[in-house]
Design a protein around this motif. Structure first.
Motif, PDB file in Angstrom:
ATOM      1  N   CYS A 109      43.867  42.258  35.446  1.00  0.00           N
ATOM      2  CA  CYS A 109      43.536  42.637  36.830  1.00  0.00           C
ATOM      3  C   CYS A 109      44.395  41.878  37.833  1.00  0.00           C
ATOM      4  N   GLU A 110      44.581  40.587  37.603  1.00  0.00           N
ATOM      5  CA  GLU A 110      45.397  39.772  38.513  1.00  0.00           C
ATOM      6  C   GLU A 110      46.855  40.212  38.467  1.00  0.00           C
ATOM      7  N   PHE A 111      47.331  40.555  37.265  1.00  0.00           N
ATOM      8  CA  PHE A 111      48.703  41.064  37.150  1.00  0.00           C
ATOM      9  C   PHE A 111      48.869  42.344  37.958  1.00  0.00           C
ATOM     10  N   GLN A 112      47.888  43.236  37.851  1.00  0.00           N
ATOM     11  CA  GLN A 112      47.994  44.509  38.557  1.00  0.00           C
ATOM     12  C   GLN A 112      47.961  44.307  40.073  1.00  0.00           C
ATOM     13  N   LYS A 113      47.142  43.360  40.531  1.00  0.00           N
ATOM     14  CA  LYS A 113      47.077  43.080  41.971  1.00  0.00           C
ATOM     15  C   LYS A 113      48.401  42.560  42.509  1.00  0.00           C
ATOM     16  N   SER A 114      49.113  41.780  41.685  1.00  0.00           N
ATOM     17  CA  SER A 114      50.372  41.188  42.135  1.00  0.00           C
ATOM     18  C   SER A 114      51.566  42.103  41.903  1.00  0.00           C
ATOM     19  N   SER A 115      51.349  43.197  41.178  1.00  0.00           N
ATOM     20  CA  SER A 115      52.447  44.101  40.852  1.00  0.00           C
ATOM     21  C   SER A 115      52.670  45.119  41.968  1.00  0.00           C
ATOM     22  N   GLU A 116      53.919  45.427  42.236  1.00  0.00           N
ATOM     23  CA  GLU A 116      54.242  46.415  43.263  1.00  0.00           C
ATOM     24  C   GLU A 116      53.908  47.833  42.798  1.00  0.00           C
ATOM     25  N   GLU A 117      53.996  48.056  41.493  1.00  0.00           N
ATOM     26  CA  GLU A 117      53.736  49.383  40.930  1.00  0.00           C
ATOM     27  C   GLU A 117      52.454  49.363  40.112  1.00  0.00           C
ATOM     28  N   ARG A 118      51.646  50.400  40.253  1.00  0.00           N
ATOM     29  CA  ARG A 118      50.402  50.486  39.489  1.00  0.00           C
ATOM     30  C   ARG A 118      50.721  50.990  38.085  1.00  0.00           C
ATOM     31  N   THR A 119      50.634  50.101  37.104  1.00  0.00           N
ATOM     32  CA  THR A 119      50.954  50.458  35.721  1.00  0.00           C
ATOM     33  C   THR A 119      49.743  50.450  34.804  1.00  0.00           C
ATOM     34  N   VAL A 120      48.635  49.876  35.280  1.00  0.00           N
ATOM     35  CA  VAL A 120      47.459  49.689  34.429  1.00  0.00           C
ATOM     36  C   VAL A 120      46.250  50.354  35.072  1.00  0.00           C
ATOM     37  N   GLU A 121      45.464  51.031  34.259  1.00  0.00           N
ATOM     38  CA  GLU A 121      44.238  51.671  34.740  1.00  0.00           C
ATOM     39  C   GLU A 121      43.076  51.334  33.803  1.00  0.00           C
ATOM     40  N   MET A 122      42.000  50.819  34.389  1.00  0.00           N
ATOM     41  CA  MET A 122      40.798  50.540  33.615  1.00  0.00           C
ATOM     42  C   MET A 122      39.870  51.755  33.695  1.00  0.00           C
ATOM     43  N   GLU A 123      39.610  52.358  32.554  1.00  0.00           N
ATOM     44  CA  GLU A 123      38.735  53.525  32.523  1.00  0.00           C
ATOM     45  C   GLU A 123      37.275  53.146  32.718  1.00  0.00           C
ATOM     46  N   CYS A 124      36.896  52.029  32.117  1.00  0.00           N
ATOM     47  CA  CYS A 124      35.484  51.663  32.129  1.00  0.00           C
ATOM     48  C   CYS A 124      35.331  50.183  31.836  1.00  0.00           C
ATOM     49  N   LEU A 125      34.449  49.506  32.577  1.00  0.00           N
ATOM     50  CA  LEU A 125      34.109  48.110  32.322  1.00  0.00           C
ATOM     51  C   LEU A 125      32.736  48.062  31.671  1.00  0.00           C
ATOM     52  N   ILE A 126      32.681  47.503  30.470  1.00  0.00           N
ATOM     53  CA  ILE A 126      31.442  47.466  29.688  1.00  0.00           C
ATOM     54  C   ILE A 126      30.829  46.076  29.804  1.00  0.00           C
ATOM     55  N   LEU A 127      29.591  46.019  30.303  1.00  0.00           N
ATOM     56  CA  LEU A 127      28.898  44.751  30.525  1.00  0.00           C
ATOM     57  C   LEU A 127      27.550  44.758  29.824  1.00  0.00           C
ATOM     58  N   LEU A 128      27.072  43.551  29.500  1.00  0.00           N
ATOM     59  CA  LEU A 128      25.706  43.429  28.998  1.00  0.00           C
ATOM     60  C   LEU A 128      24.720  43.912  30.056  1.00  0.00           C
ATOM     61  N   ASP A 129      23.577  44.343  29.620  1.00  0.00           N
ATOM     62  CA  ASP A 129      22.622  45.063  30.461  1.00  0.00           C
ATOM     63  C   ASP A 129      22.363  44.418  31.823  1.00  0.00           C
TER      64      ASP A 129
END
Length: 348
Positions: A109-129
């Motif tokens: 996530c931090e890499f994507q924030k600092s990157s000029e180009e959007r190369t990464v997409e998170m489809e879903c974040l899975i968390l405990l209940d």
């Protein structure tokens, strides 16, 4: 028997990567089978040249938008995620992989924030209940709550106490699989900064490959080129060893033909790590600070060979050989250890 498909998926398995653990299966509904609300099943059929259903084909899985939580390990989405971890062909068909652990997800996530180009997409974040969204994560990302049993199943760990989050990630747009038919591939789009490229040849151990990817990112190398015989960089163990670095650096899987095109396009010099020996027909230089300084302004490809067989004949023929000076008469180092030394000494 050659197959002719009525539908073709946009993502395909790279033909030269090691997919020996792959067991593709058909996952479609029969005409009389009703669809449930928890699983979206494609109605496309795949036929071979004889007109029979081809059971080797895959069908894309989609998690319905209304699903917010899962408590059962037999849920189709859980089975989908487990298969993403275990099958390389299934991962490449869906273009997705699971990243386990808060730290590697946060780094991505931090890499994507600092990157000029959007190369990464998170489809879903899975968390405990009842877990909170970890600090530094994007609150707009779709969140799926799961039970402790489901988290244990997905993480493949005995205890989930240290696992706060798992991310279902799309393959980064900086990942390219170049087919043998692509003779005129545009290698300028592969690597934005091709001054230092790590080339891996036949690296089959995912732990070694993941460690090398992470070291390349740490020492600011511009990309990774995978020659035939390497394991999948999004293999479960490779991702664990790289701690998410596979999403933070351009990775290209191709052949020697494509590597030669890259070399000529950017006038790169080919070096290869190789143990020193008095029996070599070709001279082997020693890695030193003086050698590193002399190559500071030279675009380089560093080739590292497989753990068991070393460099191929083509690598030995095409590359300048360099060894790491060692005390005593050790034959060689582990490829990840040796690679770390080369990557540090030759970093831009």
């Amino acid at each position: 028997m050659q197959s002719t498909y009525a539908y073709r998926a946009p993502a395909v398995s790279p033909p030269h990567l090691n997919l020996s653990n792959s067991k593709p299966r058909l996952s479609i509904a029969s005409p009389n089978q009703p669809q449930t609300q928890t699983q979206k099943i494609s109605q496309y059929r795949y036929y071979n040249s004889d007109g029979d259903i081809d059971n080797s084909a895959e069908v894309k899985f989609t998690l319905p938008a209304h699903v917010k939580s899962i408590t059962s390990t037999s849920n189709p989405f859980v089975k989908h995620c487990v298969k993403l971890r275990h099958s390389s062909s299934y991962r490449h068909f869906h273009g997705s992989a699971l990243v386990v652990g808060t730290t590697p997800i946060r780094e991505i996530c931090e890499f994507q924030k600092s990157s000029e180009e959007r190369t990464v997409e998170m489809e879903c974040l899975i968390l405990l209940d009842k877990a909170k969204i970890p600090e530094g994560f994007n609150n707009s990302t779709r969140t799926l709550r799961v039970s402790a049993l489901v988290m244990k199943k997905l993480s493949q760990l005995q205890s989930t106490e240290s696992i706060e989050a798992i991310a279902l990630m799309r393959f980064p747009t900086s990942y390219f699989v170049v087919g043998n038919h692509q003779k005129d591939a545009d290698c300028r789009k592969w690597f934005p900064a091709p001054h230092r490229i790590l080339v891996l040849e036949g690296i089959q151990d995912p732990g070694n490959l993941g460690t090398l990817v992470r070291s390349a990112v740490a020492f600011r190398w511009g990309g990774i080129f995978l020659l035939p015989g390497c394991c999948d960089p999004f293999n479960d163990k490779a991702l664990k060893a790289s701690r998410g670095a596979s999403f933070q650096v351009p990775i290209v899987a191709g052949s020697w033909q494509h590597l030669e095109a890259l070399k000529h396009e950017f006038q790169m010099q080919l070096l290869a790590g190789h143990p020193a020996s008095n029996d070599e027909l070709k001279p082997v230089s020693q890695l030193s600070q003086g050698l590193a300084d002399s190559l500071a302004d030279v675009p380089l490809c560093l080739v590292l060979g497989s753990e068991g067989h070393g460099l191929s004949e083509q690598s030995l023929r095409e590359c300048e050989l360099v060894s790491i000076p060692m005390a005593r008469n050790y034959e060689s180092l582990n490829v990840a250890v040796a690679g770390g030394i080369f990557l540090y000494m030759l970093q831009p």
